[in-house]
Design a protein around this motif. Structure first.
Motif, PDB file in Angstrom:
ATOM      1  N   ALA A 371      -5.338  17.492  -2.167  1.00  0.00           N
ATOM      2  CA  ALA A 371      -3.946  17.897  -1.984  1.00  0.00           C
ATOM      3  C   ALA A 371      -2.997  17.194  -2.940  1.00  0.00           C
ATOM      4  O   ALA A 371      -1.826  17.571  -3.032  1.00  0.00           O
ATOM      5  N   THR A 372      -3.474  16.151  -3.628  1.00  0.00           N
ATOM      6  CA  THR A 372      -2.592  15.379  -4.509  1.00  0.00           C
ATOM      7  C   THR A 372      -3.234  15.202  -5.881  1.00  0.00           C
ATOM      8  O   THR A 372      -3.703  14.109  -6.222  1.00  0.00           O
ATOM      9  N   PRO A 373      -3.312  16.271  -6.681  1.00  0.00           N
ATOM     10  CA  PRO A 373      -3.860  16.107  -8.036  1.00  0.00           C
ATOM     11  C   PRO A 373      -3.080  15.089  -8.857  1.00  0.00           C
ATOM     12  O   PRO A 373      -3.627  14.429  -9.725  1.00  0.00           O
ATOM     13  N   GLU A 374      -1.779  14.974  -8.590  1.00  0.00           N
ATOM     14  CA  GLU A 374      -0.965  13.908  -9.161  1.00  0.00           C
ATOM     15  C   GLU A 374      -0.643  12.916  -8.048  1.00  0.00           C
ATOM     16  O   GLU A 374      -0.255  13.322  -6.949  1.00  0.00           O
ATOM     17  N   PHE A 375      -0.809  11.639  -8.350  1.00  0.00           N
ATOM     18  CA  PHE A 375      -0.692  10.621  -7.302  1.00  0.00           C
ATOM     19  C   PHE A 375       0.684  10.618  -6.647  1.00  0.00           C
ATOM     20  O   PHE A 375       1.720  10.637  -7.301  1.00  0.00           O
ATOM     21  N   ARG A 376       0.657  10.606  -5.316  1.00  0.00           N
ATOM     22  CA  ARG A 376       1.847  10.385  -4.506  1.00  0.00           C
ATOM     23  C   ARG A 376       1.441   9.494  -3.334  1.00  0.00           C
ATOM     24  O   ARG A 376       0.410   9.745  -2.693  1.00  0.00           O
ATOM     25  N   PRO A 377       2.236   8.494  -3.023  1.00  0.00           N
ATOM     26  CA  PRO A 377       1.832   7.561  -1.963  1.00  0.00           C
ATOM     27  C   PRO A 377       2.010   8.111  -0.557  1.00  0.00           C
ATOM     28  O   PRO A 377       1.313   7.680   0.365  1.00  0.00           O
ATOM     29  N   GLU A 378       2.941   9.065  -0.351  1.00  0.00           N
ATOM     30  CA  GLU A 378       3.280   9.483   1.011  1.00  0.00           C
ATOM     31  C   GLU A 378       2.096  10.023   1.809  1.00  0.00           C
ATOM     32  O   GLU A 378       1.937   9.665   2.995  1.00  0.00           O
ATOM     33  N   PRO A 379       1.222  10.884   1.259  1.00  0.00           N
ATOM     34  CA  PRO A 379       0.106  11.378   2.068  1.00  0.00           C
ATOM     35  C   PRO A 379      -0.816  10.261   2.551  1.00  0.00           C
ATOM     36  O   PRO A 379      -1.329  10.321   3.688  1.00  0.00           O
TER      37      PRO A 379
END
Length: 526
Positions: A371-379
């Motif tokens: 779901a996060t191909p680009e890093f995001r901390p929220e998930p």
């Protein structure tokens, strides 16, 4: 009607229509079925002649301005096995008698726009089209097992209690919609189980006071974007997009089907859109099959529900979008979710998850990565919070460690080196036991090295000199804050000096990473 109240039917009515007139006054069924196999089938049987035909005009006169009931009876239009010729026009009228038509055929569309009616039940009937925009039904509207070949229009209709559509078959109508019910309001339940629709099923901005059940439904919209478009729908209880069985052959009711009854999956050939929907109890998507093409999606953007059940035997081939959705309990399986690049859930929030025995942590982390191909901390933070709420603190730290590793991939080379060092030493602070292990290993190696080499010269010959202890000396070098009196009492030279400096440097690095990890643990959830 021109005849006196309680008199005879109009003279120009046919014998069949006169029979219907009398049955109407007595509240009984005018049954023209022959009982011959196949001959009474309104959906696929042979054509019916004049002996089974009534005019739509005669039916309209009974419903809008019919004769009074026989004393002690209640008027009702009950027809069975009847062909209705001509267009039945009830638009704008008020229908007081009860209406039930079983196994009937309509030659032309049924027009109910802005009509007011108590209850209407059409069972196993064939209609070219049902146009009932802004229809007002005080009770139930039933259309089970009917065949409608040119679409249904129920836009802005109001159904006081239940809307029953089980086993309804509808073919594509105008504007590529099979069933256009935008703005529909239903006081209680909508049962649309085992329906077969070709064309878009549109329920945008519908309001349903009970459940919406599409168990075992087959929806297809060739060439269209959505097979089911229910954006902004509000369902007070539960939405069921799951498997269903033939309730008639299984004995009816809501009990589980017998073992010899085949459960049919909910099948959607086209996109599913529930964007901005509100569901009071749950959204159940189970035993479902989605066949998507092009830009079609399973779109659950910004839905709100206490529970989302997403347990598919096979993941949709297109995109699944959960962006902005708010769910209390997420009940899912690894097989339900598509691979990387086809799962989008920016801003998706949930409170609880299924047990790790059903959805292992390793697969859950893969779900996040997809779901996060680009890093995001929220998930990652959301997943860790859900695990911590379930008492899975160890697994929550594993998720936060995975977040740091994903973040490391976005850093500069120097940042990646420092991150790698933090990882292997103390696991970014989420595995603090590693620091003690590394400290013990370095202490043992340092003590062994200094024990096998000559005693170093004293740093100050005129002052106090403690007894030489290789173990205490190595420990004093490693501990950056605590002074055991050994480090400054001896002066190393040559290789031993380099070893002492290396131990001091490693000690500081271990202490720094351990302190950073401790601060993360104190700031819970980061």
């Amino acid at each position: 009607m021109t005849e006196a109240a309680g008199g005879t039917p109009p003279q120009d009515w046919t014998p069949v229509e006169r029979r219907m007139w009398q049955a109407f006054r007595e509240g009984r069924t005018c049954d023209l079925r022959t009982g011959r196999a196949g001959g009474d089938d309104p959906l696929a049987g042979p054509a019916w002649g004049p002996d089974r035909t009534v005019r739509a005009q005669a039916v309209a006169e009974l419903l809008l301005d019919g004769p009074p009931a026989v004393p002690g009876r209640v008027t009702a239009l009950k027809l069975a096995g009847v062909r209705i010729s001509g267009r039945l026009m009830l638009a704008g009228g008020t229908v007081t008698p009860y209406v039930q038509l079983d196994d009937c055929r309509f030659d032309d569309p049924l027009m109910l726009q802005e009509c007011r009616i108590g209850s209407m039940r059409l069972v196993r009937c064939r209609l070219p089209r049902l146009d009932a925009a802004r229809l007002q039904v005080g009770g139930d509207l039933h259309l089970p097992q009917c065949l409608i070949t040119d679409g249904v229009r129920l836009a802005d209709a109001h159904i006081g209690t239940d809307l029953l559509l089980n086993q309804l078959t509808v073919r594509r109508g105008r504007a590529a919609r099979a069933f256009a019910a935008d703005g529909l309001t239903v006081g209680q339940d909508v049962d649309a189980e085992l329906i077969d629709f070709t064309g878009e099923f549109s329920l945008r901005s519908a309001r349903i006071g009970g459940r919406l059940s599409l168990r075992g439904a087959t929806l297809r919209n060739p060439g269209g974007r959505q097979a089911l478009n229910a954006a902004r729908i509000a369902v007070e209880h539960t939405l069921y997009l799951s498997g269903g069985w033939n309730a008639l052959s299984a004995g009816g009711g809501s009990a589980p089907p017998p073992e010899d009854v085949t459960v049919l999956p909910f099948t959607c050939h086209g996109g599913l859109r529930l964007d901005d929907g509100r569901f009071g109890n749950a959204v159940i998507i189970s035993r479902a099959r989605f066949v998507l093409a092009g830009e079609q999606q399973v779109s659950l953007r910004r839905i709100q529900t206490p529970e989302l059940c997403f347990t598919l035997p096979r993941a949709p081939e297109g995109e699944v979008v959960l962006s902005g959705a708010r769910v209390g309990k997420l009940n899912d399986t690894p097989s339900a979710w598509p691979s990387a690049g086809r799962l989008r859930m920016t801003g998706f929030s949930y409170d609880t998850l299924p047990p790790l025995a059903d959805f292992p942590l390793r697969e859950r982390l893969g779900w996040l990565a997809a779901a996060t191909p680009e890093f995001r901390p929220e998930p990652y933070e959301r997943l860790a919070a859900a695990l911590r709420a379930a008492g899975e603190d160890t697994e929550a730290r594993e998720v936060l460690l995975a977040r740091q590793r994903r973040r490391r991939e976005t850093l500069t080379p120097a940042g990646r080196v420092w991150g790698w060092l933090q990882d292997i030493t103390v696991g970014y602070g989420y595995r603090p036991g590693r620091a003690a292990v590394w400290m013990a290993v370095l202490w043992a190696l340092g003590a062994l090295y200094f024990a096998l080499h000559p005693t170093p010269a004293a740093a100050d010959a005129g002052g106090y000199r403690p007894h030489w202890s290789p173990a205490l000396y190595a420990l004093d070098l490693l501990l950056p804050v605590i002074d055991l009196g050994q480090d400054n009492a001896w002066r190393e030279t040559g290789v031993a000096q380099w070893v002492a400096s290396l131990l001091t440097l490693l000690g500081w690095m271990l202490a720094t990473t351990a302190a950073a990890g401790a601060s993360r643990l104190l700031r819970r959830g980061t």
